[in-house]
Design a protein around this motif. Structure first.
Motif, PDB file in Angstrom:
ATOM      1  N   VAL A 120      -3.741   2.223  -8.441  1.00 41.09           N
ATOM      2  CA  VAL A 120      -3.697   1.262  -7.487  1.00 41.09           C
ATOM      3  C   VAL A 120      -4.421  -0.183  -7.943  1.00 41.09           C
ATOM      4  O   VAL A 120      -3.837  -1.265  -8.269  1.00 41.09           O
ATOM      5  CB  VAL A 120      -3.968   1.548  -6.080  1.00 41.09           C
ATOM      6  CG1 VAL A 120      -3.994   0.326  -5.467  1.00 41.09           C
ATOM      7  CG2 VAL A 120      -3.091   2.514  -5.677  1.00 41.09           C
ATOM      8  N   PHE A 121      -5.533  -0.023  -8.490  1.00 40.23           N
ATOM      9  CA  PHE A 121      -6.484  -1.025  -9.020  1.00 40.23           C
ATOM     10  C   PHE A 121      -5.682  -1.696 -10.292  1.00 40.23           C
ATOM     11  O   PHE A 121      -5.804  -2.825 -10.374  1.00 40.23           O
ATOM     12  CB  PHE A 121      -7.862  -0.162  -9.542  1.00 40.23           C
ATOM     13  CG  PHE A 121      -8.867  -1.269  -9.586  1.00 40.23           C
ATOM     14  CD1 PHE A 121      -9.423  -2.164  -9.023  1.00 40.23           C
ATOM     15  CD2 PHE A 121      -9.165  -1.499 -11.120  1.00 40.23           C
ATOM     16  CE1 PHE A 121     -10.269  -3.290  -9.232  1.00 40.23           C
ATOM     17  CE2 PHE A 121     -10.473  -2.498 -11.465  1.00 40.23           C
ATOM     18  CZ  PHE A 121     -10.677  -3.334 -10.430  1.00 40.23           C
ATOM     19  N   ARG A 122      -5.453  -0.698 -11.176  1.00 35.52           N
ATOM     20  CA  ARG A 122      -4.544  -1.206 -12.317  1.00 35.52           C
ATOM     21  C   ARG A 122      -3.363  -2.013 -11.844  1.00 35.52           C
ATOM     22  O   ARG A 122      -3.188  -3.152 -12.753  1.00 35.52           O
ATOM     23  CB  ARG A 122      -4.042  -0.063 -13.612  1.00 35.52           C
ATOM     24  CG  ARG A 122      -5.490   0.335 -14.105  1.00 35.52           C
ATOM     25  CD  ARG A 122      -5.249   1.626 -14.955  1.00 35.52           C
ATOM     26  NE  ARG A 122      -6.321   2.305 -15.699  1.00 35.52           N
ATOM     27  CZ  ARG A 122      -6.478   3.520 -15.574  1.00 35.52           C
ATOM     28  NH1 ARG A 122      -5.655   4.389 -15.068  1.00 35.52           N
ATOM     29  NH2 ARG A 122      -7.578   3.872 -16.019  1.00 35.52           N
ATOM     30  N   HIS A 123      -2.394  -1.451 -11.147  1.00 33.27           N
ATOM     31  CA  HIS A 123      -1.302  -2.048 -10.624  1.00 33.27           C
ATOM     32  C   HIS A 123      -1.699  -3.462  -9.979  1.00 33.27           C
ATOM     33  O   HIS A 123      -1.053  -4.473 -10.346  1.00 33.27           O
ATOM     34  CB  HIS A 123      -0.478  -1.222  -9.619  1.00 33.27           C
ATOM     35  CG  HIS A 123       0.606  -1.922  -9.037  1.00 33.27           C
ATOM     36  ND1 HIS A 123       1.731  -1.964  -9.905  1.00 33.27           N
ATOM     37  CD2 HIS A 123       0.653  -2.443  -7.776  1.00 33.27           C
ATOM     38  CE1 HIS A 123       2.653  -2.786  -8.913  1.00 33.27           C
ATOM     39  NE2 HIS A 123       2.020  -2.998  -7.732  1.00 33.27           N
ATOM     40  N   LEU A 124      -2.715  -3.735  -9.340  1.00 32.97           N
ATOM     41  CA  LEU A 124      -2.953  -4.996  -8.709  1.00 32.97           C
ATOM     42  C   LEU A 124      -3.588  -5.814  -9.856  1.00 32.97           C
ATOM     43  O   LEU A 124      -3.190  -6.958  -9.708  1.00 32.97           O
ATOM     44  CB  LEU A 124      -4.136  -4.821  -7.696  1.00 32.97           C
ATOM     45  CG  LEU A 124      -3.986  -4.118  -6.332  1.00 32.97           C
ATOM     46  CD1 LEU A 124      -5.034  -3.926  -5.383  1.00 32.97           C
ATOM     47  CD2 LEU A 124      -2.716  -5.122  -5.697  1.00 32.97           C
ATOM     48  N   HIS A 125      -4.164  -5.370 -10.771  1.00 30.60           N
ATOM     49  CA  HIS A 125      -4.761  -6.463 -11.756  1.00 30.60           C
ATOM     50  C   HIS A 125      -3.335  -6.564 -12.818  1.00 30.60           C
ATOM     51  O   HIS A 125      -3.447  -7.641 -13.414  1.00 30.60           O
ATOM     52  CB  HIS A 125      -5.835  -5.625 -12.886  1.00 30.60           C
ATOM     53  CG  HIS A 125      -6.954  -5.839 -12.105  1.00 30.60           C
ATOM     54  ND1 HIS A 125      -7.784  -6.834 -12.385  1.00 30.60           N
ATOM     55  CD2 HIS A 125      -7.809  -5.016 -11.311  1.00 30.60           C
ATOM     56  CE1 HIS A 125      -8.903  -6.828 -11.464  1.00 30.60           C
ATOM     57  NE2 HIS A 125      -8.940  -5.574 -10.990  1.00 30.60           N
ATOM     58  N   HIS A 132      -1.118 -13.115  -6.099  1.00 28.68           N
ATOM     59  CA  HIS A 132      -2.353 -12.941  -5.637  1.00 28.68           C
ATOM     60  C   HIS A 132      -2.664 -14.155  -4.777  1.00 28.68           C
ATOM     61  O   HIS A 132      -3.260 -14.375  -3.556  1.00 28.68           O
ATOM     62  CB  HIS A 132      -3.628 -12.802  -6.530  1.00 28.68           C
ATOM     63  CG  HIS A 132      -3.442 -11.499  -6.931  1.00 28.68           C
ATOM     64  ND1 HIS A 132      -3.939 -10.177  -6.426  1.00 28.68           N
ATOM     65  CD2 HIS A 132      -3.152 -10.836  -8.362  1.00 28.68           C
ATOM     66  CE1 HIS A 132      -3.689  -9.063  -7.154  1.00 28.68           C
ATOM     67  NE2 HIS A 132      -3.357  -9.441  -8.324  1.00 28.68           N
ATOM     68  N   LEU A 133      -2.195 -15.417  -5.266  1.00 27.58           N
ATOM     69  CA  LEU A 133      -2.454 -16.754  -4.540  1.00 27.58           C
ATOM     70  C   LEU A 133      -1.549 -16.787  -3.407  1.00 27.58           C
ATOM     71  O   LEU A 133      -2.322 -17.517  -2.405  1.00 27.58           O
ATOM     72  CB  LEU A 133      -2.437 -17.945  -5.703  1.00 27.58           C
ATOM     73  CG  LEU A 133      -3.422 -17.802  -6.682  1.00 27.58           C
ATOM     74  CD1 LEU A 133      -3.039 -19.082  -7.774  1.00 27.58           C
ATOM     75  CD2 LEU A 133      -4.711 -18.042  -6.096  1.00 27.58           C
ATOM     76  N   GLN A 134      -0.485 -16.273  -3.281  1.00 29.55           N
ATOM     77  CA  GLN A 134       0.642 -16.478  -2.527  1.00 29.55           C
ATOM     78  C   GLN A 134       0.034 -15.651  -1.212  1.00 29.55           C
ATOM     79  O   GLN A 134       0.114 -15.870   0.072  1.00 29.55           O
ATOM     80  CB  GLN A 134       1.970 -16.051  -2.689  1.00 29.55           C
ATOM     81  CG  GLN A 134       2.471 -17.214  -3.796  1.00 29.55           C
ATOM     82  CD  GLN A 134       4.022 -16.902  -4.265  1.00 29.55           C
ATOM     83  OE1 GLN A 134       4.170 -15.625  -4.099  1.00 29.55           O
ATOM     84  NE2 GLN A 134       4.551 -17.816  -4.588  1.00 29.55           N
TER      85      GLN A 134
END
Length: 153
Positions: A120-125, A132-134
């Motif tokens: 999950v962490f790798r996917h989010l990065h 992320h901004l939206q």
């Protein structure tokens, strides 16, 4: 308080996206690859689970035999004493197998949780900065409301 309607689900957060329902078997199928890396531990934990349940079911059966063997005509106390010892051993084995199952499965649970969290962490990065901004993925709900309350003064 629980409602009697089990099919009544709360409205989805995003009305444009349909709510998906996942059952227990779907969840097990999704987690199975992570758990199956430790086949021996998983199978040993399942065996301990079965043994603990068998011992737990055996306790009342043995207690019935103890009570039935208590007879006024029966002079020696060997049979009731032996059954009481067996009862104590069954109770002990129930706890022992339960704790052993927890011990064996703890490493499997921790490793599976770690691998899923890393994915999950790798996917989010890997997601774009625009995503992320939206969505304001880093902001907690309390932070945005506190910031808006502070700017209103």
């Amino acid at each position: 308080m629980r409602h009697s309607h089990s099919s009544a689900l709360p409205a989805p957060v995003d009305k444009n996206r349909p709510r998906t329902e996942r059952g227990d078997w779907h969840t097990i199928r999704a987690l199975l690859p992570y758990l199956w890396e430790y086949k021996a531990r998983v199978l040993a934990a399942m065996a301990c689970l079965v043994l603990a349940k068998v011992a737990n079911v055996g306790v009342p059966v043995l207690l019935k035999r103890i009570v039935d063997s208590l007879d006024a005509q029966m002079a020696p106390l060997v049979v009731p004493l032996a059954l009481l010892v067996a009862y104590g051993l069954l109770r002990l084995s129930t706890t022992l197998f339960t704790e052993l199952r927890e011990f064996l499965f703890a490493k499997v649970t921790q490793r599976a949780t770690r691998k899923i969290a890393l994915q999950v962490f790798r996917h989010l990065h890997a997601l774009s900065l625009r995503f992320h901004l939206q969505r304001q993925t880093g902001a907690s709900p309390g932070t945005s409301s506190a910031a808006s309350a502070a700017s209103a003064r």
